[in-house]
Scaffold this motif. Structure first.
Motif, short mmCIF file in Angstrom:
data_model
loop_
_atom_site.label_atom_id
_atom_site.label_comp_id
_atom_site.label_asym_id
_atom_site.label_seq_id
_atom_site.Cartn_x
_atom_site.Cartn_y
_atom_site.Cartn_z
N LYS A 12 0.87 -1.18 0.00
CA LYS A 12 0.00 0.00 0.00
C LYS A 12 0.90 1.23 0.00
O LYS A 12 1.79 1.36 0.85
CB LYS A 12 -0.90 -0.01 1.25
N TYR A 14 1.39 5.26 0.30
CA TYR A 14 0.91 6.59 0.68
C TYR A 14 2.05 7.57 0.39
O TYR A 14 3.20 7.15 0.23
CB TYR A 14 0.58 6.66 2.17
N ASN A 47 -5.74 -2.63 8.60
CA ASN A 47 -6.80 -2.00 7.78
C ASN A 47 -6.86 -2.64 6.39
O ASN A 47 -7.95 -2.84 5.84
CB ASN A 47 -6.54 -0.50 7.65
N ASP A 51 -9.89 -4.94 4.59
CA ASP A 51 -10.49 -4.24 3.45
C ASP A 51 -11.01 -2.85 3.80
O ASP A 51 -11.91 -2.34 3.13
CB ASP A 51 -11.66 -5.05 2.85
N LEU A 52 -10.47 -2.26 4.85
CA LEU A 52 -10.90 -0.90 5.20
C LEU A 52 -10.16 0.12 4.34
O LEU A 52 -10.60 1.27 4.22
CB LEU A 52 -10.63 -0.62 6.69
N ILE A 53 -9.04 -0.31 3.79
CA ILE A 53 -8.33 0.52 2.81
C ILE A 53 -8.08 -0.35 1.57
O ILE A 53 -8.10 -1.57 1.66
CB ILE A 53 -6.99 1.10 3.36
N HIS A 54 -7.88 0.32 0.44
CA HIS A 54 -7.66 -0.43 -0.79
C HIS A 54 -6.20 -0.86 -0.89
O HIS A 54 -5.30 -0.04 -0.73
CB HIS A 54 -8.02 0.43 -2.01
N LYS A 71 -20.00 -12.89 2.85
CA LYS A 71 -20.38 -12.21 4.10
C LYS A 71 -20.16 -13.15 5.29
O LYS A 71 -19.90 -12.72 6.40
CB LYS A 71 -21.85 -11.81 4.05
N LYS A 74 -17.16 -12.87 7.55
CA LYS A 74 -17.14 -11.84 8.60
C LYS A 74 -17.80 -12.31 9.89
O LYS A 74 -17.56 -11.75 10.95
CB LYS A 74 -17.80 -10.56 8.08
N GLU A 75 -18.66 -13.31 9.78
CA GLU A 75 -19.27 -13.89 10.99
C GLU A 75 -18.19 -14.52 11.86
O GLU A 75 -18.30 -14.56 13.08
CB GLU A 75 -20.28 -14.99 10.60
N VAL A 79 -13.35 -8.26 15.55
CA VAL A 79 -12.32 -7.22 15.48
C VAL A 79 -12.51 -6.24 16.64
O VAL A 79 -13.63 -5.85 16.97
CB VAL A 79 -12.42 -6.44 14.14
N PHE A 81 -10.86 -2.59 17.77
CA PHE A 81 -9.93 -1.49 17.49
C PHE A 81 -9.52 -0.84 18.82
O PHE A 81 -9.96 -1.27 19.89
CB PHE A 81 -10.60 -0.45 16.59
N ASN A 85 -16.39 2.02 18.54
CA ASN A 85 -16.91 2.69 17.35
C ASN A 85 -18.43 2.84 17.38
O ASN A 85 -19.08 2.78 16.34
CB ASN A 85 -16.47 1.95 16.09
N ALA A 102 -27.08 -7.88 13.21
CA ALA A 102 -26.06 -7.98 12.15
C ALA A 102 -25.52 -9.40 11.99
O ALA A 102 -25.27 -9.85 10.87
CB ALA A 102 -24.90 -7.03 12.45
N ASP A 153 -6.44 -4.44 17.18
CA ASP A 153 -5.53 -3.36 16.80
C ASP A 153 -5.32 -2.45 18.00
O ASP A 153 -6.16 -1.60 18.30
CB ASP A 153 -6.11 -2.58 15.61
N SER B 3 -29.53 -3.98 11.25
CA SER B 3 -28.67 -3.46 12.31
C SER B 3 -28.30 -2.00 12.04
O SER B 3 -28.20 -1.19 12.97
CB SER B 3 -27.40 -4.30 12.42
N SER B 61 -18.12 8.74 15.93
CA SER B 61 -17.70 7.47 16.55
C SER B 61 -16.91 6.58 15.61
O SER B 61 -16.56 5.45 15.97
CB SER B 61 -18.94 6.71 17.03
N LYS B 62 -16.59 7.08 14.42
CA LYS B 62 -15.91 6.29 13.38
C LYS B 62 -16.66 4.97 13.17
O LYS B 62 -16.06 3.88 13.11
CB LYS B 62 -14.45 6.02 13.76
N TRP B 63 -17.95 5.08 13.08
CA TRP B 63 -18.83 3.92 12.97
C TRP B 63 -18.53 3.06 11.74
O TRP B 63 -18.59 1.83 11.80
CB TRP B 63 -20.29 4.38 12.94
N HIS B 66 -16.38 0.14 12.04
CA HIS B 66 -17.00 -1.01 12.70
C HIS B 66 -18.01 -1.69 11.76
O HIS B 66 -18.06 -2.91 11.68
CB HIS B 66 -17.70 -0.57 13.99
N ILE B 69 -16.68 -4.17 9.30
CA ILE B 69 -16.21 -5.49 9.77
C ILE B 69 -17.39 -6.40 10.11
O ILE B 69 -17.21 -7.59 10.37
CB ILE B 69 -15.24 -5.37 10.98
N PRO B 71 -21.02 -8.34 9.07
CA PRO B 71 -21.42 -8.97 7.80
C PRO B 71 -22.42 -8.13 7.00
O PRO B 71 -23.53 -8.55 6.74
CB PRO B 71 -22.03 -10.31 8.22
N GLU B 214 -11.66 5.25 1.93
CA GLU B 214 -10.94 4.36 2.83
C GLU B 214 -11.24 4.74 4.27
O GLU B 214 -11.46 5.91 4.58
CB GLU B 214 -9.43 4.46 2.57
N TYR B 215 -11.24 3.73 5.13
CA TYR B 215 -11.60 4.01 6.54
C TYR B 215 -10.58 3.47 7.52
O TYR B 215 -10.21 2.38 7.49
CB TYR B 215 -12.98 3.42 6.82
#
Lengths: 286, 215
Positions: A12, A14, A47, A51-54, A71, A74-75, A79, A81, A85, A102, A153, B3, B61-63, B66, B69, B71, B214-215
């Motif tokens: 990645k 930057y 990240n 997949d929070l960043i490319h 999906k 992800k179950e 995670v 942080f 959040n 969810a 993290d 959710s 809250s930078k939701w 979250h 991550i 599903p 990007e987050y």
């Protein structure tokens, strides 16, 4: 090695920083510690894994699959942080309901048990919680959908030693199941010395090494010597070195061999902190 | 998706007292000046603006870190904002309709015959559609520019659809179209479909913006 998470050549770019072909894997039933100084690339790595960043390049596979492919993956991934959040006016009870909606695997009984165990009031707004309570709530939420892999993290940063110890015990309990693993980034290396099985050291966006903790603890050593002896040390044995006022500190991969070979030198055990410090602040010959 | 909507409802629930206070103030202003139509529209549009507030809570809250991550896909996350907007617009329109009806009854401005009721219902539908169109333009703006700038651009998001509608109206008048009651009624009946099509376009634009971030 049966890997839950396989990271290969992750890159990645930057402005002013590059994550440079980062590769490592997290085997089943283990805790992998990701260490490095602030800005080394630990969070960027996580990240990118999530997949929070490319990604600019490389692959990340969870149980052999890319995260975007299903999906369901992800179950199985929890995670945490370094901060919560959720909006500060929410309560743990509301967070439970949001998470339950969810995750198919959400276990409300388990969540309530965690809240009781961590002494978190279900109806109180999280803005009234201490940092430690917030982290415990995040951990409770992350564990209550029954993940097989936990990604943390800097989850223990900012916590007092007692709270950290409690949380580390939970992580150790989690990996009692041999199908579970943890990837844990932290710059508190003493935490990792307590729980990690493997250590991956990232420095300036590159993986310097990925080794078992025992190898680092029981084989790595630091030769403390003067200038004369430093001149006699085989250059191929020096991983990194640093000169203090009157002393040279030399990191070697085999402390017993060094003790036999350089009888006039003091050879100390190397903590993960020592190793990190020598790599970051010391000099390498090659 | 459930959710995401639940989270927004819980978050906005903490603003409910101030919102009710504003609705009460608006009720005093509009209803006592006999502008019941204005009140229904104000309620719907005010509620549609709450979608921007949900973004502010998310940013705070930078939701999104979250949410991603969990599903849920990025498409779900964007679509969730349009669903919550529709809920807010619906709630605002219905609140406006209820308060306006009760006030009209107390102040004896309505006879509550079939004509009055259908007129109120059509007005409520128009308010819902207008709020949905205005609110849905604010979503891509906030995705693109963030909540702070997005708030400032909110005015633009309300002016652009108004300008487009006015432009189309002027064009049709120029082309000799006469807006009879029947034509206006037909347009009103057709308006939910226009709003749906508009929301879909806004959703595509929002997703295009969000997918690159990007987050």
């Amino acid at each position: 090695m049966d890997a839950i998470l396989q990271v290969e050549n992750l890159t990645k770019q930057y402005a002013g920083f590059q994550l440079d072909h980062v590769s490592f894997s997290v085997p089943k039933g283990t805790i992998m510690g990701l260490i490095g100084e602030n800005g080394a690339g630990k969070s960027t790595t996580i990240n990118a894994i999530l997949d929070l960043i490319h990604k600019d390049g490389g692959t990340v596979a969870f149980w052999g699959q890319e995260l975007s492919s299903s999906k369901q993956l992800k179950e199985d991934i929890g995670v945490v942080f370094d901060d919560i959040n959720f909006y500060a006016a929410l309560t743990p009870a509301q967070i439970g309901k949001i998470s339950a909606a969810a995750y198919q695997q959400w276990d409300e009984v388990m969540y309530q048990d965690f809240l009781k165990r961590f002494q978190l009031p279900a109806g109180k707004e999280i803005k009234t919680f201490s940092k430690g309570m917030k982290m415990k709530l995040c951990i409770a939420a992350a564990l209550s959908h029954k993940p097989k892999l936990l990604i943390l993290d800097e989850a223990t940063s900012g916590l007092d030693p007692v709270m950290r110890d409690d949380i580390l015990d939970i992580f150790l309990e989690f990996v009692q199941d041999e199908n579970h693993s943890i990837l844990m980034s932290s710059h508190i290396t003493t935490d990792l010395e307590k729980v990690a099985d493997y250590i991956t050291f990232i420095h300036q966006g590159k993986v310097l090494f990925c080794k078992t903790k025992d190898e680092l603890r029981y084989q790595y050593g630091i030769i403390r010597c003067g200038a004369a002896l430093f001149g006699q040390i085989d250059r191929t044995e020096i991983l990194t070195y640093r000169k203090d006022d009157y002393q040279w500190n030399v990191l070697v991969a085999d402390k017993e061999k060094a003790a036999r070979k350089y009888k006039n030198a003091v050879v100390d055990d190397a903590t993960i902190d020592d190793i990190m410090l020598l790599y970051v602040k010391g000099e390498q010959l090659n | 998706m459930k959710s995401l909507i639940l989270k927004d409802l819980y978050n906005i629930g903490h603003n409910i007292k101030s919102m009710l206070f504003m609705f009460a103030v608006f009720a005093c202003i509009f209803i006592f000046s006999s502008n019941i139509e204005g009140y229904i529209f104000s309620c719907a549009i005010l509620c549609s603006m709450m979608v921007v507030t949900t973004f502010a809570f998310d940013d705070n809250s930078k939701w999104v870190r979250h949410a991603l991550i969990m599903p849920v896909s990025k498409k779900d996350l964007v679509a969730g904002k349009f669903f919550i907007l529709a809920i807010f617009c619906g709630a605002g329109s219905l609140l406006g309709l209820t308060v306006a009806s009760v006030s009209g009854l107390i102040m004896k401005k309505f006879t509550f015959g079939p004509a009055d009721i259908s007129s109120l219902l059509i007005l409520t539908l128009a308010a819902f559609v207008a709020a949905l169109i205005f609110g849905s333009l604010s979503i891509p703006l906030v995705f693109k520019f963030g909540t702070e700038k997005g708030r400032m651009l909110l005015l633009i998001s309300f002016m652009i659809p108004a300008a487009i509608c006015f432009g189309i109206y002027q064009l049709l008048v120029f082309l000799g179209v006469v807006f009879t009651d029947r034509l206006v009624f037909m347009l009103l009946c057709f308006s939910p479909f226009i709003a749906l099509a508009w929301c879909y376009v806004m959703y595509r634009i929002s997703y295009g913006i969000f997918a690159k971030q990007e987050y």
